[in-house]
Enzyme design. Structure first.
Site, short mmCIF file in Angstrom:
data_model
loop_
_atom_site.label_atom_id
_atom_site.label_comp_id
_atom_site.label_asym_id
_atom_site.label_seq_id
_atom_site.Cartn_x
_atom_site.Cartn_y
_atom_site.Cartn_z
N ASP A 31 0.83 -1.29 0.02
CA ASP A 31 -0.13 -0.07 0.05
C ASP A 31 0.85 1.20 0.00
O ASP A 31 1.72 1.29 0.78
CB ASP A 31 -0.83 0.11 1.14
CG ASP A 31 -1.86 1.14 1.26
OD1 ASP A 31 -2.12 1.85 0.24
OD2 ASP A 31 -2.14 1.55 2.61
N ASN A 33 -0.89 4.67 -0.31
CA ASN A 33 -1.59 5.96 -0.01
C ASN A 33 -2.63 5.71 1.53
O ASN A 33 -3.53 6.44 1.35
CB ASN A 33 -2.41 6.46 -1.23
CG ASN A 33 -3.55 5.21 -1.48
OD1 ASN A 33 -3.38 4.10 -0.97
ND2 ASN A 33 -4.55 5.54 -2.32
N ASP A 35 -4.65 3.56 2.63
CA ASP A 35 -6.00 3.18 2.75
C ASP A 35 -6.12 1.55 3.12
O ASP A 35 -7.21 1.10 3.13
CB ASP A 35 -6.72 3.41 1.51
CG ASP A 35 -6.22 2.80 0.30
OD1 ASP A 35 -5.28 1.82 0.26
OD2 ASP A 35 -6.87 2.75 -0.98
N ASP A 39 -1.39 -1.22 -3.97
CA ASP A 39 -1.50 -0.35 -5.22
C ASP A 39 -0.47 -0.29 -6.18
O ASP A 39 0.62 -0.53 -5.57
CB ASP A 39 -2.06 1.08 -5.06
CG ASP A 39 -1.11 1.71 -3.63
OD1 ASP A 39 -0.16 1.80 -4.11
OD2 ASP A 39 -1.72 2.31 -2.70
N ASP A 108 -3.14 -9.66 -16.50
CA ASP A 108 -3.94 -11.01 -16.41
C ASP A 108 -5.13 -10.42 -17.11
O ASP A 108 -5.98 -9.57 -16.94
CB ASP A 108 -4.43 -10.92 -14.92
CG ASP A 108 -4.85 -12.28 -14.37
OD1 ASP A 108 -5.60 -13.11 -15.35
OD2 ASP A 108 -4.40 -12.80 -13.31
N ASP A 209 -6.81 -16.10 -17.76
CA ASP A 209 -7.57 -16.85 -16.88
C ASP A 209 -8.44 -17.73 -17.33
O ASP A 209 -9.05 -17.57 -18.53
CB ASP A 209 -8.43 -15.53 -16.37
CG ASP A 209 -8.99 -16.05 -14.89
OD1 ASP A 209 -8.46 -16.42 -14.02
OD2 ASP A 209 -10.37 -16.04 -14.84
N GLU A 251 -4.10 -20.27 -18.27
CA GLU A 251 -4.40 -21.17 -17.16
C GLU A 251 -5.27 -22.22 -17.58
O GLU A 251 -6.55 -21.75 -18.00
CB GLU A 251 -5.08 -20.09 -16.08
CG GLU A 251 -5.34 -21.00 -14.75
CD GLU A 251 -6.56 -20.42 -14.15
OE1 GLU A 251 -6.84 -20.87 -12.51
OE2 GLU A 251 -7.31 -19.62 -14.47
N HIS A 325 -2.06 -17.20 -6.56
CA HIS A 325 -3.40 -16.69 -5.50
C HIS A 325 -4.16 -17.45 -5.34
O HIS A 325 -5.03 -17.32 -4.27
CB HIS A 325 -3.53 -15.27 -6.29
CG HIS A 325 -4.37 -15.56 -7.53
ND1 HIS A 325 -3.72 -15.88 -8.57
CD2 HIS A 325 -5.60 -15.20 -7.75
CE1 HIS A 325 -4.56 -16.29 -9.51
NE2 HIS A 325 -5.85 -15.78 -9.08
N ASP A 326 -4.38 -18.71 -5.97
CA ASP A 326 -5.45 -19.74 -5.54
C ASP A 326 -4.95 -20.87 -4.85
O ASP A 326 -6.00 -21.60 -4.49
CB ASP A 326 -6.23 -20.08 -6.96
CG ASP A 326 -6.84 -19.05 -7.83
OD1 ASP A 326 -7.43 -18.18 -7.33
OD2 ASP A 326 -6.75 -19.40 -9.04
O1 TEU Z 1 -9.10 -19.57 -11.14
C1 TEU Z 1 -9.94 -20.63 -11.90
C2 TEU Z 1 -10.17 -21.47 -11.28
O2 TEU Z 1 -10.69 -22.54 -11.65
C3 TEU Z 1 -10.19 -21.31 -9.66
O3 TEU Z 1 -11.31 -20.87 -9.22
C4 TEU Z 1 -10.16 -22.78 -9.19
O4 TEU Z 1 -10.92 -23.47 -9.48
C5 TEU Z 1 -10.04 -22.48 -7.53
O5 TEU Z 1 -9.13 -21.42 -7.29
C6 TEU Z 1 -9.66 -23.60 -6.93
O6 TEU Z 1 -10.54 -24.27 -6.50
C7 TEU Z 1 -9.09 -18.26 -11.95
C8 TEU Z 1 -8.44 -17.32 -11.09
O7 TEU Z 1 -7.16 -17.76 -11.00
C9 TEU Z 1 -9.24 -17.08 -9.92
O8 TEU Z 1 -8.88 -16.44 -9.08
C10 TEU Z 1 -10.79 -16.75 -10.45
O9 TEU Z 1 -11.56 -16.90 -8.91
C11 TEU Z 1 -11.33 -17.41 -11.33
O10 TEU Z 1 -10.49 -17.60 -12.52
C12 TEU Z 1 -12.61 -16.70 -11.91
O11 TEU Z 1 -12.19 -15.52 -12.68
CA CA Z 2 -3.53 1.76 -1.21
#
Ligand code: TEU
Ligand code: CA
Length: 562
Positions: A31, A33, A35, A39, A108, A209, A251, A325-326
């Protein structure tokens, strides 16, 4: 610690084969700024840190205009930066500042669906004759009668009713993420034009994605790998990507080796590479979903990776990753975050970075960041929240649901980046939008940079080695000891050299098997990397570079010039 970073020439076709990428989740990175939300200026302020690590590009999770139902994967304007993250000027500055450091920005692209607040969707649901109506996937129905029983990935039906139209729209993800209709050429044209807009701004690649889910056919119950998928991808590539030598990674949860050869064909007719998830799914019960945990079988993991390494050699290109991130933090998942956090984080890094392909590091992985355990009310991710409700309604025991969530929730990856031991971990000077892992006082970038034994410097070395040793990029791959339950070892080889990678996946020491001891790289080679410092002191015979004992989670690289 002098590490010489070799910068890549991005005008060379296939430059991304030599690259290492780093994923930033903008909301949780830095971050600037006050909040409590990460960012673009925050990312700019950390570019020197990323440059020091040695990466060549940043894949940014979406920072475009969005109601943030799914943290930006629900886009309401593909050509506007969300004001939460900054402005278009900030984005231009980020691209330019990154480029100065030899770092490409990878955007992305969420092309399967938009937000329900996107202008196209707002128009589409006005009436059936609206030109945007056919941008989405509609079927007739009544409140009682859904078009079919398909389910959405985040729980509930894949169909949502719009009473004014007497129709349902299709969504593979949240209700607020209506699927785009790729069969409509006008939709595809819009998306290609949008891609050109970003290429003209200096974007040097894209992560796509759920790209394997764009060619859906809900009447047949088809989501992934639809019949027109590769036709669409070839068009997308020709119209959007090819001439600039962009780095593109799709992906594709549904990709196997055969399909990956199409996606990542050497003629670049589709994409540079895909994220495949076969290895990631090994520790769940077969046929079930990720919440149904199963222990990881090391032989299965090794064979899976070897299958991909050998399968794509010369016929495609691999991505290499363990986190995003998933996904939960790998050191908590397959490593040992209790007694051997440093060693196991380095082991996992070394095993994957020694393979052929393009590595992707997820923010905080280079610090060995770990999972969190939170009370259910504190989870933010809609997938986690929905799962809890759904399983509770199905009669699961709450404690069991929580075990699955601790192990697998996407929120494990979404806690704030741990920069320092100060209040709010150096992420912000106010309370952030989501929690900071309480271990930030121990695990943080400031500490890592002050400790030459840190995971950070180990990753820095892995990245530098990839640039220095062509065998890591180009060599063949041979798995050793495939059935061994504790050793993960392989040989990379080209005409001039051999690289032996040998790791111990267990918490106990183990003698290196004969099959590894007899390799030329072990007998003749130089020990170029180890996660046990004592290997550097050759006078101690116990610790010698050719010791046949691998310590818990020890990993070594031996390099032999023929
Ligand atoms: O993820 C695709 C996806 O299939 C994931 O939702 C995955 O099934 C789950 O995280 C595991 O169970 C992509 C992105 O990486 C995710 O962050 C998004 O939420 C999703 O697409 C929808 O855009
Ligand atoms: Ca911020």
């Amino acid at each position: 610690m002098a590490v010489n970073h070799i910068k890549l020439d991005k005008s060379k076709k296939g430059w991304w084969k030599s690259a290492v990428f780093y994923q930033v989740y903008p909301k949780s990175f830095q971050d600037s700024n006050h909040d409590g939300i990460g960012d673009l200026q925050g990312i700019i302020s950390r570019l020197d840190y990323l440059d020091q690590l040695g990466i060549d590009g940043i894949w940014m999770s979406p920072m475009l205009q969005s109601p943030q139902v799914d943290n930006g994967y629900d886009i309401s304007d593909y050509q506007a930066v969300d004001s939460m993250f900054g402005s278009m000027a900030d984005m231009e500055q980020l691209i330019a500042e990154a480029k100065k450091r030899g770092i490409s920005i990878i955007l992305d692209l969420v092309l399967n669906h938009t937000s329900d607040q996107h202008r196209w969707f707002l128009e589409a649901k006005k009436d059936k004759s609206n030109p945007y109506h056919d941008y989405y996937v509609w079927r007739d129905g009544s409140p009682e009668q859904l078009p079919n029983d398909m389910r959405a990935a985040f729980g509930g039906p894949a169909w949502t009713y719009v009473p004014e139209l007497g129709q349902y729209y299709f969504h593979q993800f949240a209700v607020q993420q209506p699927d785009l209709n790729w069969d409509n050429p006008a939709v595809r044209r819009e998306l290609y034009d949008m891609i050109r807009f970003w290429v003209n701004k200096g974007i040097e690649g894209f992560r796509l994605d759920v790209i394997d889910q764009i060619a859906k056919n809900p009447d047949l119950g088809v989501t992934g790998n639809g019949p027109r998928l590769h036709e669409f991808l070839r068009e997308l590539s020709a119209e959007g990507f090819q001439e600039e030598y962009l780095a593109t990674v799709g992906e594709a949860w549904g990709a196997d080796v055969e399909r990956a050869k199409l996606y990542s064909a050497p003629d670049c007719s589709e994409l540079s590479m895909v994220f495949q998830f076969q290895h990631i799914c090994l520790d769940q019960q077969p046929g079930k979903d990720k919440w149904d945990l199963a222990p990881l079988s090391l032989p299965a993991l090794k064979k899976c990776m070897a299958h991909w390494q050998n399968g794509l050699e010369g016929q495609g290109w691999n991505s290499l990753f363990l986190n995003n991130h998933d996904l939960p933090r790998i050191v908590s998942r397959w490593g040992n975050n209790q007694d051997h956090r440093l060693e196991s984080a380095k082991l996992l890094g070394a095993l994957f970075h020694g393979m052929q392909g393009t590595p992707f590091i997820y923010q905080g992985e280079e610090l060995g960041m770990t999972n969190v355990k939170l009370p259910i009310e504190e989870y933010e991710d809609l997938e986690t929240v929905n799962l809890y409700k759904e399983r509770l309604a199905q009669g699961y025991n709450p404690a069991d649901i929580m075990e699955s969530i601790y192990a697998r929730s996407r929120d494990n990856a979404r806690t704030m980046m741990q920069w320092s031991g100060e209040t709010y971990a150096g992420f912000s000077d106010v309370e952030p939008w989501f929690i900071i892992n309480p271990n930030y006082t121990e695990i943080n970038a400031e500490k890592a940079l002050a400790d030459e034994n840190s995971v950070f410097y180990f990753y820095q070395k892995l990245i530098a080695l990839r640039k220095q040793l062509p065998v890591i990029r180009d060599g063949s791959f041979t798995l050793l000891c495939p059935d061994d339950e504790q050793i993960f070892a392989y040989i990379r080889e080209d005409s001039n050299s051999q690289l032996l990678v040998a790791g111990n996946f267990g918490a106990t020491g183990i003698v290196i098997p004969e099959e590894i001891q007899k390799q030329s790289a072990f007998l003749e080679g130089e020990l170029i990397l180890s996660n046990y410092r004592k290997r550097e002191y050759k006078e101690d015979s116990e610790a010698a570079k050719d010791s046949v004992m691998l310590e818990p989670y020890e990993v070594r690289y031996y390099y032999w010039k023929k």
